[in-house]
Design an enzyme around this catalytic site. Sequence first.
Site, PDB file in Angstrom:
ATOM      1  N   GLU A  47       0.654  -1.316  -0.043  1.00  0.00           N
ATOM      2  CA  GLU A  47       0.288  -0.175  -0.276  1.00  0.00           C
ATOM      3  C   GLU A  47       0.871   1.738   0.167  1.00  0.00           C
ATOM      4  OE1 GLU A  47      -3.777  -0.203  -0.383  1.00  0.00           O
ATOM      5  OE2 GLU A  47      -3.067  -2.363  -0.301  1.00  0.00           O
ATOM      6  N   TRP A  50       1.709   1.754  -3.628  1.00  0.00           N
ATOM      7  CA  TRP A  50       0.768   2.416  -3.991  1.00  0.00           C
ATOM      8  C   TRP A  50       0.932   3.501  -4.682  1.00  0.00           C
ATOM      9  CZ3 TRP A  50      -1.632   0.776  -7.900  1.00  0.00           C
ATOM     10  CH2 TRP A  50      -3.812   1.453  -8.546  1.00  0.00           C
ATOM     11  N   TRP A  78     -20.972  10.557 -18.546  1.00  0.00           N
ATOM     12  CA  TRP A  78     -21.484  10.963 -17.339  1.00  0.00           C
ATOM     13  C   TRP A  78     -22.174  11.159 -17.266  1.00  0.00           C
ATOM     14  CZ3 TRP A  78     -18.670   7.996 -14.009  1.00  0.00           C
ATOM     15  CH2 TRP A  78     -17.071   7.403 -14.925  1.00  0.00           C
ATOM     16  N   ASN A 113     -10.148   2.113   4.234  1.00  0.00           N
ATOM     17  CA  ASN A 113      -9.831   1.795   2.485  1.00  0.00           C
ATOM     18  C   ASN A 113     -10.485   0.834   1.450  1.00  0.00           C
ATOM     19  OD1 ASN A 113      -8.362   1.726   0.456  1.00  0.00           O
ATOM     20  ND2 ASN A 113      -7.466  -0.169   0.817  1.00  0.00           N
ATOM     21  N   TRP A 131     -16.391  10.636 -11.799  1.00  0.00           N
ATOM     22  CA  TRP A 131     -15.228  10.300 -10.390  1.00  0.00           C
ATOM     23  C   TRP A 131     -14.605  11.622 -10.103  1.00  0.00           C
ATOM     24  CZ3 TRP A 131     -10.468  12.446 -10.915  1.00  0.00           C
ATOM     25  CH2 TRP A 131     -10.526  12.858 -12.190  1.00  0.00           C
ATOM     26  N   TRP A 154      -9.661   7.218  -7.466  1.00  0.00           N
ATOM     27  CA  TRP A 154     -10.796   7.433  -8.411  1.00  0.00           C
ATOM     28  C   TRP A 154     -10.639   7.504  -9.550  1.00  0.00           C
ATOM     29  CZ3 TRP A 154     -15.600   8.783  -7.125  1.00  0.00           C
ATOM     30  CH2 TRP A 154     -16.010   8.619  -5.339  1.00  0.00           C
TER      31      TRP A 154
END
Length: 242
Positions: A47, A50, A78, A113, A131, A154
Amino acid sequence: PGVAGTSRLSPHLHFGEIGPRQVWVAAQGAMAMGEAPHAEARRFLSEVGWREFNHTILFHNPQIQTQSFRPEFDGFGWRRDDAAFKAWTQGRTGYPIVDAGMRELWTTGFMHNRVRMIVASFLIKHLLIDWRQGEAWFWDTLVDADLASNVGNWQWVAGSGADAAPYFRIFNPITQGEKFDPRGVYVRRWVPELASLSDSVLHQPWMAHPSSPSARSYPRPIVEHGAARTRALEAYKSLKGN
């Protein structure tokens, strides 16, 4: 999410009170000394990795703050739905795990998370809301709001980012709640009007007996999961390359 099992280091990383290299060295040392299980420590370090990956992507692609990393998403259709967006921000979607996360966020400035992924998937894929609207809300409300992580994650959920989740990965908020909050500890804390429901119907309270006070006070789902999933898959299939 019902267990206090996260490091809570993200705000301190964001504000530079501790650096990722320090975290990495400390975790490696804990493994070497037998103070941390290797599997869990490696997952924790992944993590951290990431997070650094997202920072690298943003550094080389600053335009992704407002644009899709994958250009084919620029023309995605969207939906503009202010009522649905407001229900999402207020934790009034009718899906307990989603609502618990959004209420935790508003109250504490933090969200687990796994729940972040669930609520983001719901906004993007169940509601087909851009988003960027969700990213802006998180930016305003998270105490650990980090530009690279916020934008990167996102876009990952939307499928428009680098190494993004496949477009057909659509979290079912019912089964996600049952899997990650099986005894309802998290939902009962943040959605107290459902506290009296049994575990069997807690994550789908519309299945409770109509005479239940919870069934009357809690909102019905603003969108039906199956229909929303079908709509999202059709919308995503219209993208080139899918």
